[in-house]
Design an enzyme around this catalytic site. Structure first.
Site, PDB file in Angstrom:
ATOM      1  N   ASN A  14     -16.824  69.634  15.980  1.00  3.57           N
ATOM      2  CA  ASN A  14     -15.770  69.232  16.844  1.00  3.57           C
ATOM      3  C   ASN A  14     -15.888  69.841  18.236  1.00  3.57           C
ATOM      4  O   ASN A  14     -15.578  69.201  19.316  1.00  3.57           O
ATOM      5  CB  ASN A  14     -14.439  69.440  16.238  1.00  3.57           C
ATOM      6  CG  ASN A  14     -13.905  68.201  15.074  1.00  3.57           C
ATOM      7  OD1 ASN A  14     -13.815  67.200  15.616  1.00  3.57           O
ATOM      8  ND2 ASN A  14     -14.015  68.927  14.033  1.00  3.57           N
ATOM      9  N   ARG A  91      -7.439  80.131  10.923  1.00  4.66           N
ATOM     10  CA  ARG A  91      -6.460  81.060  10.794  1.00  4.66           C
ATOM     11  C   ARG A  91      -5.012  80.443  11.097  1.00  4.66           C
ATOM     12  O   ARG A  91      -5.012  79.525  11.856  1.00  4.66           O
ATOM     13  CB  ARG A  91      -6.614  82.173  11.863  1.00  4.66           C
ATOM     14  CG  ARG A  91      -8.144  82.986  11.789  1.00  4.66           C
ATOM     15  CD  ARG A  91      -8.156  83.887  10.070  1.00  4.66           C
ATOM     16  NE  ARG A  91      -6.858  84.619   9.999  1.00  4.66           N
ATOM     17  CZ  ARG A  91      -6.879  85.463   9.210  1.00  4.66           C
ATOM     18  NH1 ARG A  91      -7.923  85.146   8.095  1.00  4.66           N
ATOM     19  NH2 ARG A  91      -5.928  86.510   8.855  1.00  4.66           N
ATOM     20  N   HIS A 109      -7.206  68.221  11.967  1.00  7.55           N
ATOM     21  CA  HIS A 109      -6.838  68.457  10.324  1.00  7.55           C
ATOM     22  C   HIS A 109      -7.624  67.314   9.605  1.00  7.55           C
ATOM     23  O   HIS A 109      -7.383  66.143   9.807  1.00  7.55           O
ATOM     24  CB  HIS A 109      -5.502  68.710  10.041  1.00  7.55           C
ATOM     25  CG  HIS A 109      -5.199  68.909   8.824  1.00  7.55           C
ATOM     26  ND1 HIS A 109      -5.353  70.070   8.023  1.00  7.55           N
ATOM     27  CD2 HIS A 109      -4.989  68.135   7.533  1.00  7.55           C
ATOM     28  CE1 HIS A 109      -5.183  70.321   6.894  1.00  7.55           C
ATOM     29  NE2 HIS A 109      -4.970  69.182   6.434  1.00  7.55           N
ATOM     30  N   ASP A 145       0.538  72.462   9.867  1.00  4.95           N
ATOM     31  CA  ASP A 145      -0.157  71.034   9.805  1.00  4.95           C
ATOM     32  C   ASP A 145       1.167  69.946   9.768  1.00  4.95           C
ATOM     33  O   ASP A 145       0.839  68.814   9.125  1.00  4.95           O
ATOM     34  CB  ASP A 145      -0.930  70.891   8.252  1.00  4.95           C
ATOM     35  CG  ASP A 145      -2.150  71.781   8.462  1.00  4.95           C
ATOM     36  OD1 ASP A 145      -2.542  72.120   9.451  1.00  4.95           O
ATOM     37  OD2 ASP A 145      -2.605  72.131   7.197  1.00  4.95           O
TER      38      ASP A 145
HETATM   39  C1  GAR Z   1     -13.363  70.075  10.321  1.00  2.77           C
HETATM   40  O1  GAR Z   1     -13.370  69.167   9.372  1.00  2.77           O
HETATM   41  C2  GAR Z   1     -11.720  70.441  10.982  1.00  2.77           C
HETATM   42  O2  GAR Z   1     -10.922  69.304  10.539  1.00  2.77           O
HETATM   43  C3  GAR Z   1     -11.378  71.238   9.603  1.00  2.77           C
HETATM   44  O3  GAR Z   1     -12.619  72.149   9.825  1.00  2.77           O
HETATM   45  C4  GAR Z   1     -13.711  71.376  10.239  1.00  2.77           C
HETATM   46  C5  GAR Z   1     -14.440  72.362  10.955  1.00  2.77           C
HETATM   47  O4  GAR Z   1     -15.660  71.652  11.416  1.00  2.77           O
HETATM   48  N1  GAR Z   1     -10.302  71.905  10.322  1.00  2.77           N
HETATM   49  C6  GAR Z   1      -9.378  72.669   9.446  1.00  2.77           C
HETATM   50  O5  GAR Z   1      -9.404  72.187   8.293  1.00  2.77           O
HETATM   51  C7  GAR Z   1      -7.984  72.966   9.933  1.00  2.77           C
HETATM   52  N2  GAR Z   1      -7.210  73.343   9.035  1.00  2.77           N
HETATM   53  P1  GAR Z   1     -16.300  72.112  12.811  1.00  2.77           P
HETATM   54  O6  GAR Z   1     -16.454  73.682  12.917  1.00  2.77           O
HETATM   55  O7  GAR Z   1     -17.793  71.228  12.658  1.00  2.77           O
HETATM   56  O8  GAR Z   1     -15.472  71.384  13.953  1.00  2.77           O
END
Ligand code: GAR
Length: 207
Positions: A14, A91, A109, A145
């Site tokens: 992301n 975190r 999320h 969230d």
């Molecule tokens: C993503 O799917 C994001 O939506 C999720 O972690 C992943 C990170 O991927 N976030 C959460 O679960 C937040 N609670 P990335 O490091 O490749 O962006």
């Protein structure tokens, strides 16, 4: 010029989608830094490949959540951000941190909130047998969230899906919906009314 800071814990896909969009579209902002709570993660390499300064503030170096949050908050403040984008930052941030940056903190999320807050969202979606799943971009509030929703994308859950297949389908949508919201926040185009958010369209380009 507005300042952007991004927080990561891992892969950084992301983060990459936001940095790529900013580079391609020329948002006219400063990306002041990427902070990770874990050393050695791939997202730090992503930041470096875009020439963005990185810092590691390891939560394991602190005796309490409050002490970690405070160190993180001070490092962020030093970068004077207008927007702080959580990009897979894993975190939970305490109330003092969230209050300090209220209105500037945005998260992505991997579920259609308010369904499946917390962890293991794709596995839980499969276990529950939902037919639609997806991703949500939201402002961070003190309810985990559950801040105002800025964007969502839904994907179908297919009969033979595995966690890997479903998470890849959702991730594709994450990369599509997150950058425009970060840009809208930086451009002051987000209006909040309770839990309802409205994003004004970008100004017409004169070219
Ligand atoms: C993503 O799917 C994001 O939506 C999720 O972690 C992943 C990170 O991927 N976030 C959460 O679960 C937040 N609670 P990335 O490091 O490749 O962006």
């Amino acid at each position: 010029m507005k300042n952007l800071v991004l927080l990561i814990s891992g892969r950084g896909s992301n983060l990459q989608s936001i940095l790529q969009a900013e580079r391609e579209q020329g948002w006219g902002i400063r990306v002041r830094g990427v902070i990770s709570n874990r050393a050695g993660v791939a997202g730090l390499e992503v930041a470096r490949s875009f020439g963005v300064p990185t810092q590691v503030i390891a939560h394991t170096d602190f005796a309490s959540r409050e002490a970690f949050d405070l160190a993180l908050a001070e490092a962020i403040d030093a970068l004077q951000p207008d927007v702080i984008a959580l990009c897979g930052f894993m975190r939970v941030l305490g109330a003092a941190f969230v209050d300090r940056f209220a209105g500037r903190l945005v998260n992505i999320h991997p579920s259609l909130l308010p369904a499946f807050t917390g962890l293991r969202t794709h596995a839980r979606a499969l276990e529950e047998g939902v037919k639609w799943h997806g991703a949500t971009v939201h402002l961070v509030s003190n309810a985990l969230d559950h801040g105002p929703i800025l964007a969502q994308a839904a994907v179908p859950v297919l009969d033979d899906d595995t966690v890997e297949m479903l998470s890849a389908r959702v991730l594709f949508e994450e990369h599509r919906i997150y950058p425009p919201v970060v840009r809208a926040m930086l451009e002051g185009r987000v209006q909040i009314d309770g839990l309802r958010a409205r994003i004004q369209p970008a100004a017409e380009s004169s070219s």
